[in-house]
Design an enzyme around this catalytic site. Sequence first.
Site, PDB file in Angstrom:
ATOM      1  N   GLU A   1     -16.246 -70.619 -69.024  1.00  0.00           N
ATOM      2  CA  GLU A   1     -16.270 -69.160 -69.150  1.00  0.00           C
ATOM      3  C   GLU A   1     -15.017 -68.667 -69.861  1.00  0.00           C
ATOM      4  O   GLU A   1     -13.988 -69.355 -69.886  1.00  0.00           O
ATOM      5  CB  GLU A   1     -16.412 -68.487 -67.772  1.00  0.00           C
ATOM      6  CG  GLU A   1     -15.234 -68.658 -66.830  1.00  0.00           C
ATOM      7  CD  GLU A   1     -14.177 -67.556 -66.914  1.00  0.00           C
ATOM      8  OE1 GLU A   1     -14.323 -66.608 -67.691  1.00  0.00           O
ATOM      9  OE2 GLU A   1     -13.165 -67.699 -66.188  1.00  0.00           O
TER      10      GLU A   1
ATOM     11  N   ARG B   1     -18.130 -65.602 -63.438  1.00  0.00           N
ATOM     12  CA  ARG B   1     -18.344 -65.744 -64.878  1.00  0.00           C
ATOM     13  C   ARG B   1     -18.814 -67.148 -65.262  1.00  0.00           C
ATOM     14  O   ARG B   1     -19.322 -67.348 -66.370  1.00  0.00           O
ATOM     15  CB  ARG B   1     -17.062 -65.386 -65.643  1.00  0.00           C
ATOM     16  CG  ARG B   1     -16.731 -63.904 -65.644  1.00  0.00           C
ATOM     17  CD  ARG B   1     -15.605 -63.567 -66.612  1.00  0.00           C
ATOM     18  NE  ARG B   1     -14.344 -64.156 -66.230  1.00  0.00           N
ATOM     19  CZ  ARG B   1     -13.455 -63.604 -65.410  1.00  0.00           C
ATOM     20  NH1 ARG B   1     -13.716 -62.429 -64.853  1.00  0.00           N
ATOM     21  NH2 ARG B   1     -12.311 -64.204 -65.137  1.00  0.00           N
TER      22      ARG B   1
ATOM     23  N   SER C   1      -4.753 -69.771 -69.980  1.00  0.00           N
ATOM     24  CA  SER C   1      -4.609 -68.327 -69.832  1.00  0.00           C
ATOM     25  C   SER C   1      -3.511 -67.837 -70.753  1.00  0.00           C
ATOM     26  O   SER C   1      -2.340 -68.191 -70.579  1.00  0.00           O
ATOM     27  CB  SER C   1      -4.278 -67.990 -68.369  1.00  0.00           C
ATOM     28  OG  SER C   1      -4.142 -66.604 -68.179  1.00  0.00           O
TER      29      SER C   1
ATOM     30  N   HIS D   1       1.295 -65.017 -58.001  1.00  0.00           N
ATOM     31  CA  HIS D   1       0.207 -64.462 -58.798  1.00  0.00           C
ATOM     32  C   HIS D   1      -0.048 -63.001 -58.466  1.00  0.00           C
ATOM     33  O   HIS D   1      -0.422 -62.219 -59.346  1.00  0.00           O
ATOM     34  CB  HIS D   1      -1.094 -65.249 -58.618  1.00  0.00           C
ATOM     35  CG  HIS D   1      -2.173 -64.751 -59.554  1.00  0.00           C
ATOM     36  ND1 HIS D   1      -3.120 -63.823 -59.185  1.00  0.00           N
ATOM     37  CD2 HIS D   1      -2.406 -65.022 -60.861  1.00  0.00           C
ATOM     38  CE1 HIS D   1      -3.904 -63.559 -60.214  1.00  0.00           C
ATOM     39  NE2 HIS D   1      -3.489 -64.266 -61.243  1.00  0.00           N
TER      40      HIS D   1
ATOM     41  N   PHE E   1       0.044 -56.397 -64.067  1.00  0.00           N
ATOM     42  CA  PHE E   1      -0.953 -56.213 -65.123  1.00  0.00           C
ATOM     43  C   PHE E   1      -1.776 -54.944 -64.882  1.00  0.00           C
ATOM     44  O   PHE E   1      -1.952 -54.122 -65.783  1.00  0.00           O
ATOM     45  CB  PHE E   1      -1.885 -57.422 -65.197  1.00  0.00           C
ATOM     46  CG  PHE E   1      -3.113 -57.176 -66.036  1.00  0.00           C
ATOM     47  CD1 PHE E   1      -3.038 -57.170 -67.411  1.00  0.00           C
ATOM     48  CD2 PHE E   1      -4.340 -56.911 -65.443  1.00  0.00           C
ATOM     49  CE1 PHE E   1      -4.164 -56.917 -68.191  1.00  0.00           C
ATOM     50  CE2 PHE E   1      -5.465 -56.650 -66.206  1.00  0.00           C
ATOM     51  CZ  PHE E   1      -5.370 -56.658 -67.580  1.00  0.00           C
TER      52      PHE E   1
ATOM     53  N   HIS F   1      -8.422 -65.705 -71.167  1.00  0.00           N
ATOM     54  CA  HIS F   1      -8.383 -67.059 -70.626  1.00  0.00           C
ATOM     55  C   HIS F   1      -9.703 -67.757 -70.859  1.00  0.00           C
ATOM     56  O   HIS F   1     -10.730 -67.134 -71.133  1.00  0.00           O
ATOM     57  CB  HIS F   1      -7.951 -67.090 -69.143  1.00  0.00           C
ATOM     58  CG  HIS F   1      -9.008 -66.756 -68.137  1.00  0.00           C
ATOM     59  ND1 HIS F   1      -8.738 -66.046 -66.988  1.00  0.00           N
ATOM     60  CD2 HIS F   1     -10.332 -67.061 -68.053  1.00  0.00           C
ATOM     61  CE1 HIS F   1      -9.838 -65.919 -66.264  1.00  0.00           C
ATOM     62  NE2 HIS F   1     -10.813 -66.529 -66.888  1.00  0.00           N
TER      63      HIS F   1
END
Length: 350
Positions: A145, A181, A222, A302, A309, A323
Amino acid sequence: MTLDSSIPSHLRCPRTRTRQVSDKWVPPVPAFSSRPDPSIENIVMSYFGVQVEGEEKKEQALAALQNIVASFKEQNGPARYDLVRFIDAQGYFNAIAVGYWLDSDTFHKWNESPAIANWWASDKRLTEGVGYFREILRPRMEQFETIFTHEHGPFEGVSVLFGKMSEPIIEHGYWGSMRDRLPLSQTSTMDPEGELSLNSGSPALGGRVIINGHDNLTLIRSGEDWSTTEGEERRTWYEEIEPVLHAGMNYLRDDGLEVGCYCNRYLHHMDENGNKTERGFGYSLWRSVSSLETWGATHQTHLQIFVTFNRLAKKFKNLTLYHEVSVFDGANQYYEYINCHPQTGLMRAI
Protein backbone atom coordinates in the site's frame (compact mmCIF):
# COMPACT_ATOMS: atom_id res chain seq x y z
CA MET A 1 -18.04 14.13 -1.05
CA THR A 2 -17.60 10.49 -2.02
CA LEU A 3 -14.18 9.22 -1.03
CA ASP A 4 -12.18 6.65 -2.94
CA SER A 5 -10.67 3.56 -1.35
CA SER A 6 -6.92 3.17 -1.15
CA ILE A 7 -7.40 -0.44 -2.27
CA PRO A 8 -7.40 -0.56 -6.10
CA SER A 9 -10.70 -1.74 -7.54
CA HIS A 10 -9.21 -4.90 -9.05
CA LEU A 11 -7.90 -5.96 -5.62
CA ARG A 12 -11.16 -5.44 -3.71
CA CYS A 13 -12.97 -8.57 -2.56
CA PRO A 14 -15.76 -9.60 -0.18
CA ARG A 15 -14.56 -8.72 3.30
CA THR A 16 -14.29 -11.17 6.16
CA ARG A 17 -12.67 -8.44 8.28
CA THR A 18 -14.20 -4.99 8.62
CA ARG A 19 -12.48 -1.68 8.04
CA GLN A 20 -11.80 0.23 11.27
CA VAL A 21 -13.96 3.24 10.37
CA SER A 22 -17.45 3.55 8.92
CA ASP A 23 -18.16 4.51 5.32
CA LYS A 24 -19.09 7.98 6.62
CA TRP A 25 -15.57 8.73 7.93
CA VAL A 26 -14.04 11.94 6.53
CA PRO A 27 -10.27 12.41 7.12
CA PRO A 28 -9.14 15.80 8.50
CA VAL A 29 -6.93 16.43 5.44
CA PRO A 30 -6.95 14.73 2.02
CA ALA A 31 -4.51 11.96 1.13
CA PHE A 32 -4.01 9.78 -1.92
CA SER A 33 -2.70 6.37 -2.94
CA SER A 34 -0.78 5.51 -6.09
CA ARG A 35 -2.52 3.24 -8.57
CA PRO A 36 -0.71 0.26 -10.15
CA ASP A 37 -1.78 -1.16 -13.47
CA PRO A 38 -4.00 -4.22 -12.90
CA SER A 39 -1.54 -6.31 -14.91
CA ILE A 40 1.10 -5.96 -12.16
CA GLU A 41 0.92 -8.98 -9.85
CA ASN A 42 4.05 -8.43 -7.76
CA ILE A 43 6.97 -6.05 -7.47
CA VAL A 44 10.58 -6.39 -6.39
CA MET A 45 12.26 -3.82 -4.15
CA SER A 46 15.97 -4.46 -3.67
CA TYR A 47 18.33 -2.56 -1.39
CA PHE A 48 21.93 -3.02 -2.58
CA GLY A 49 24.32 -1.43 -0.10
CA VAL A 50 28.01 -0.73 0.49
CA GLN A 51 29.59 0.06 3.85
CA VAL A 52 32.90 1.57 4.99
CA GLU A 53 34.20 2.55 8.41
CA GLY A 54 33.89 6.33 8.67
CA GLU A 55 32.73 9.06 6.30
CA GLU A 56 36.35 9.84 5.40
CA LYS A 57 36.23 6.64 3.32
CA LYS A 58 33.12 7.80 1.50
CA GLU A 59 34.82 7.87 -1.90
CA GLN A 60 35.74 4.19 -1.56
CA ALA A 61 32.11 3.35 -0.83
CA LEU A 62 30.80 5.44 -3.72
CA ALA A 63 33.24 3.77 -6.12
CA ALA A 64 31.99 0.37 -4.96
CA LEU A 65 28.39 1.50 -5.32
CA GLN A 66 29.07 2.48 -8.93
CA ASN A 67 29.76 -1.18 -9.70
CA ILE A 68 26.25 -1.99 -8.50
CA VAL A 69 24.72 0.90 -10.43
CA ALA A 70 26.58 -0.25 -13.55
CA SER A 71 25.09 -3.72 -13.09
CA PHE A 72 21.63 -2.15 -13.29
CA LYS A 73 22.39 -1.38 -16.95
CA GLU A 74 22.58 -5.09 -17.75
CA GLN A 75 19.65 -6.69 -19.55
CA ASN A 76 16.52 -7.00 -17.36
CA GLY A 77 17.85 -4.44 -14.84
CA PRO A 78 15.51 -2.42 -12.62
CA ALA A 79 12.85 -0.20 -14.10
CA ARG A 80 14.11 2.59 -11.80
CA TYR A 81 16.42 3.12 -8.85
CA ASP A 82 17.21 5.60 -6.08
CA LEU A 83 20.59 6.43 -4.56
CA VAL A 84 20.61 7.07 -0.81
CA ARG A 85 23.12 7.33 2.04
CA PHE A 86 23.32 7.35 5.84
CA ILE A 87 25.78 7.03 8.70
CA ASP A 88 24.79 4.27 11.09
CA ALA A 89 25.01 4.17 14.88
CA GLN A 90 28.48 2.60 14.69
CA GLY A 91 29.79 5.49 12.58
CA TYR A 92 29.96 3.55 9.31
CA PHE A 93 29.12 5.34 6.06
CA ASN A 94 26.55 3.39 4.04
CA ALA A 95 25.42 4.04 0.48
CA ILE A 96 22.50 2.17 -1.09
CA ALA A 97 21.08 1.75 -4.59
CA VAL A 98 17.38 0.90 -4.30
CA GLY A 99 16.20 -0.94 -7.41
CA TYR A 100 12.57 -1.57 -8.38
CA TRP A 101 11.21 -4.17 -10.77
CA LEU A 102 7.54 -4.56 -11.74
CA ASP A 103 7.63 -8.35 -11.91
CA SER A 104 9.63 -11.16 -10.34
CA ASP A 105 10.45 -12.91 -13.61
CA THR A 106 12.40 -9.95 -14.98
CA PHE A 107 14.25 -9.58 -11.69
CA HIS A 108 15.19 -13.26 -11.60
CA LYS A 109 16.53 -13.12 -15.15
CA TRP A 110 18.74 -10.22 -14.13
CA ASN A 111 19.74 -11.58 -10.72
CA GLU A 112 20.55 -15.07 -11.98
CA SER A 113 22.45 -13.98 -15.08
CA PRO A 114 26.16 -14.93 -14.87
CA ALA A 115 27.34 -11.31 -14.75
CA ILE A 116 25.28 -10.56 -11.65
CA ALA A 117 25.27 -13.91 -9.83
CA ASN A 118 29.01 -14.49 -10.24
CA TRP A 119 29.90 -10.97 -9.08
CA TRP A 120 27.97 -11.32 -5.81
CA ALA A 121 29.19 -14.89 -5.23
CA SER A 122 32.86 -14.09 -5.92
CA ASP A 123 35.33 -14.42 -3.05
CA LYS A 124 36.77 -11.09 -4.20
CA ARG A 125 33.87 -9.38 -2.39
CA LEU A 126 35.43 -10.67 0.85
CA THR A 127 38.81 -9.02 0.33
CA GLU A 128 38.07 -5.51 -0.98
CA GLY A 129 37.92 -3.74 2.38
CA VAL A 130 34.30 -2.77 1.73
CA GLY A 131 31.13 -4.22 3.19
CA TYR A 132 28.29 -5.20 0.85
CA PHE A 133 24.70 -6.14 1.55
CA ARG A 134 21.54 -6.86 -0.37
CA GLU A 135 18.02 -7.04 0.98
CA ILE A 136 15.60 -8.29 -1.67
CA LEU A 137 11.86 -8.17 -1.00
CA ARG A 138 9.01 -9.25 -3.27
CA PRO A 139 5.47 -8.35 -2.19
CA ARG A 140 2.39 -9.47 -4.03
CA MET A 141 0.21 -6.46 -4.87
CA GLU A 142 -2.34 -7.43 -2.22
CA GLN A 143 0.54 -7.06 0.29
CA PHE A 144 1.41 -3.48 -0.67
CA GLU A 145 0.00 0.00 0.00
CA THR A 146 0.98 3.65 -0.42
CA ILE A 147 -0.13 7.05 0.82
CA PHE A 148 0.79 10.55 -0.43
CA THR A 149 -0.09 14.02 0.80
CA HIS A 150 -0.32 15.44 -2.73
CA GLU A 151 -2.60 14.40 -5.57
CA HIS A 152 -0.04 15.03 -8.29
CA GLY A 153 3.04 13.84 -6.48
CA PRO A 154 5.94 14.13 -6.80
CA PHE A 155 5.79 10.34 -6.92
CA GLU A 156 8.40 8.41 -4.94
CA GLY A 157 9.60 4.82 -4.65
CA VAL A 158 7.95 2.28 -6.89
CA SER A 159 4.99 4.64 -7.37
CA VAL A 160 7.07 6.53 -9.94
CA LEU A 161 6.52 3.50 -12.17
CA PHE A 162 2.76 3.52 -11.60
CA GLY A 163 2.31 7.18 -12.56
CA LYS A 164 -1.32 7.38 -11.45
CA MET A 165 -2.97 8.53 -8.22
CA SER A 166 -6.33 7.81 -6.63
CA GLU A 167 -8.99 10.31 -5.70
CA PRO A 168 -8.90 11.33 -1.99
CA ILE A 169 -9.05 8.14 0.08
CA ILE A 170 -11.12 7.21 3.13
CA GLU A 171 -8.47 5.00 4.81
CA HIS A 172 -6.47 7.85 6.32
CA GLY A 173 -6.25 9.95 9.48
CA TYR A 174 -7.07 7.33 12.12
CA TRP A 175 -5.14 4.65 14.01
CA GLY A 176 -5.21 1.49 11.95
CA SER A 177 -5.58 3.18 8.57
CA MET A 178 -2.26 1.73 7.38
CA ARG A 179 -3.60 -1.80 7.90
CA ASP A 180 -6.86 -0.89 6.15
CA ARG A 181 -4.96 0.29 3.08
CA LEU A 182 -3.37 -3.14 2.60
CA PRO A 183 -5.65 -5.15 0.30
CA LEU A 184 -4.79 -8.32 2.23
CA SER A 185 -6.41 -6.82 5.34
CA GLN A 186 -9.82 -7.49 3.80
CA THR A 187 -9.44 -11.17 4.70
CA SER A 188 -6.27 -11.61 6.83
CA THR A 189 -4.87 -10.44 10.17
CA MET A 190 -1.36 -10.68 8.66
CA ASP A 191 0.05 -12.09 11.89
CA PRO A 192 3.77 -12.97 11.82
CA GLU A 193 4.66 -16.64 11.49
CA GLY A 194 8.09 -18.04 12.31
CA GLU A 195 11.28 -16.23 13.31
CA LEU A 196 14.35 -14.78 11.67
CA SER A 197 17.00 -17.47 11.26
CA LEU A 198 20.56 -17.82 10.05
CA ASN A 199 20.82 -19.55 6.69
CA SER A 200 24.62 -19.46 6.68
CA GLY A 201 27.54 -17.65 8.27
CA SER A 202 27.84 -15.88 11.61
CA PRO A 203 27.38 -12.13 12.26
CA ALA A 204 30.02 -12.27 15.01
CA LEU A 205 32.60 -13.80 12.69
CA GLY A 206 31.88 -11.56 9.70
CA GLY A 207 32.42 -12.72 6.14
CA ARG A 208 29.29 -13.76 4.26
CA VAL A 209 26.03 -14.02 6.24
CA ILE A 210 22.63 -14.99 4.82
CA ILE A 211 19.45 -14.60 6.89
CA ASN A 212 16.01 -16.11 6.33
CA GLY A 213 12.96 -13.93 6.89
CA HIS A 214 9.54 -15.09 8.03
CA ASP A 215 5.94 -14.72 6.90
CA ASN A 216 4.39 -11.26 7.26
CA LEU A 217 7.63 -9.47 8.08
CA THR A 218 6.82 -5.83 7.32
CA LEU A 219 8.66 -3.01 5.54
CA ILE A 220 7.85 0.68 5.70
CA ARG A 221 9.57 3.29 3.54
CA SER A 222 8.32 6.62 4.91
CA GLY A 223 9.62 9.70 3.17
CA GLU A 224 9.69 13.45 2.77
CA ASP A 225 10.52 15.91 -0.01
CA TRP A 226 11.20 19.43 1.26
CA SER A 227 13.15 20.60 -1.79
CA THR A 228 10.49 23.08 -2.96
CA THR A 229 9.56 24.51 0.45
CA GLU A 230 10.27 28.13 1.28
CA GLY A 231 9.56 30.73 3.93
CA GLU A 232 7.43 29.62 6.88
CA GLU A 233 6.89 26.13 5.50
CA ARG A 234 10.64 25.58 5.19
CA ARG A 235 11.20 26.91 8.70
CA THR A 236 8.48 24.59 9.99
CA TRP A 237 10.19 21.59 8.40
CA TYR A 238 13.67 22.31 9.75
CA GLU A 239 12.71 23.59 13.20
CA GLU A 240 9.56 21.69 14.16
CA ILE A 241 9.11 18.54 12.06
CA GLU A 242 12.56 17.21 11.17
CA PRO A 243 13.98 17.25 14.73
CA VAL A 244 11.03 15.23 16.05
CA LEU A 245 11.23 12.84 13.11
CA HIS A 246 14.99 12.45 13.59
CA ALA A 247 14.53 11.60 17.27
CA GLY A 248 12.00 8.90 16.36
CA MET A 249 14.32 7.44 13.73
CA ASN A 250 17.20 7.34 16.22
CA TYR A 251 15.05 5.55 18.79
CA LEU A 252 14.14 2.84 16.27
CA ARG A 253 17.76 2.59 15.14
CA ASP A 254 19.12 2.18 18.67
CA ASP A 255 16.31 0.58 20.68
CA GLY A 256 13.76 -0.57 18.11
CA LEU A 257 14.15 -4.26 18.91
CA GLU A 258 12.16 -3.72 22.10
CA VAL A 259 9.12 -2.70 20.03
CA GLY A 260 9.55 -5.21 17.20
CA CYS A 261 11.63 -3.11 14.78
CA TYR A 262 14.41 -5.30 13.39
CA CYS A 263 16.34 -2.42 11.83
CA ASN A 264 15.85 1.23 10.95
CA ARG A 265 17.79 3.55 8.64
CA TYR A 266 17.21 7.29 8.25
CA LEU A 267 18.27 7.85 4.66
CA HIS A 268 18.99 10.89 2.51
CA HIS A 269 18.75 10.81 -1.26
CA MET A 270 22.03 11.71 -2.92
CA ASP A 271 23.36 12.61 -6.33
CA GLU A 272 25.91 10.53 -8.26
CA ASN A 273 28.73 12.26 -6.34
CA GLY A 274 27.35 11.32 -2.94
CA ASN A 275 26.02 14.79 -2.08
CA LYS A 276 22.79 14.91 -0.07
CA THR A 277 19.65 16.29 -1.70
CA GLU A 278 16.56 17.64 0.08
CA ARG A 279 14.65 14.38 0.05
CA GLY A 280 14.83 11.44 2.42
CA PHE A 281 13.04 8.51 3.99
CA GLY A 282 13.08 6.13 6.90
CA TYR A 283 13.48 2.46 6.01
CA SER A 284 12.35 0.03 8.68
CA LEU A 285 11.94 -3.74 8.80
CA TRP A 286 9.45 -4.93 11.43
CA ARG A 287 8.33 -8.25 12.84
CA SER A 288 4.75 -7.45 11.84
CA VAL A 289 2.18 -4.84 10.90
CA SER A 290 0.90 -5.06 14.50
CA SER A 291 4.34 -4.17 15.92
CA LEU A 292 4.52 -1.15 13.63
CA GLU A 293 0.96 -0.15 14.56
CA THR A 294 1.58 -0.48 18.29
CA TRP A 295 4.69 1.71 18.15
CA GLY A 296 2.80 4.23 16.02
CA ALA A 297 -0.21 4.42 18.36
CA THR A 298 1.45 4.19 21.78
CA HIS A 299 5.13 5.11 21.81
CA GLN A 300 6.07 8.68 22.68
CA THR A 301 8.59 8.95 19.83
CA HIS A 302 5.90 8.38 17.19
CA LEU A 303 3.14 10.21 19.05
CA GLN A 304 5.34 13.32 18.93
CA ILE A 305 5.72 12.89 15.16
CA PHE A 306 1.97 12.31 14.73
CA VAL A 307 0.90 15.25 16.91
CA THR A 308 3.41 17.60 15.26
CA PHE A 309 2.30 16.57 11.78
CA ASN A 310 -1.42 16.98 12.49
CA ARG A 311 -0.88 20.34 14.21
CA LEU A 312 1.00 21.68 11.20
CA ALA A 313 -0.57 19.76 8.30
CA LYS A 314 -2.64 22.65 6.99
CA LYS A 315 0.54 24.71 6.52
CA PHE A 316 1.91 22.22 3.99
CA LYS A 317 1.82 23.57 0.47
CA ASN A 318 5.01 22.14 -1.05
CA LEU A 319 6.25 19.66 1.56
CA THR A 320 5.41 16.18 0.27
CA LEU A 321 5.08 13.24 2.66
CA TYR A 322 4.49 9.65 1.63
CA HIS A 323 5.06 6.06 2.55
CA GLU A 324 4.93 2.59 1.07
CA VAL A 325 4.25 -0.41 3.32
CA SER A 326 4.56 -4.09 2.40
CA VAL A 327 4.21 -7.43 4.11
CA PHE A 328 5.99 -10.46 2.67
CA ASP A 329 5.84 -14.20 2.42
CA GLY A 330 8.91 -15.76 4.01
CA ALA A 331 9.97 -17.27 0.69
CA ASN A 332 9.94 -13.83 -0.96
CA GLN A 333 12.76 -12.33 1.13
CA TYR A 334 16.54 -12.57 0.82
CA TYR A 335 19.09 -10.91 3.13
CA GLU A 336 22.82 -11.17 2.52
CA TYR A 337 25.65 -9.31 4.30
CA ILE A 338 29.30 -9.49 3.19
CA ASN A 339 32.07 -8.04 5.40
CA CYS A 340 29.54 -5.91 7.27
CA HIS A 341 29.70 -5.15 10.99
CA PRO A 342 27.37 -7.37 13.08
CA GLN A 343 24.82 -4.60 13.77
CA THR A 344 24.07 -4.18 10.07
CA GLY A 345 20.50 -4.75 8.90
CA LEU A 346 18.84 -7.89 10.16
CA MET A 347 22.07 -9.20 11.67
CA ARG A 348 21.39 -7.07 14.76
CA ALA A 349 18.10 -8.96 15.29
CA ILE A 350 19.60 -12.46 15.19
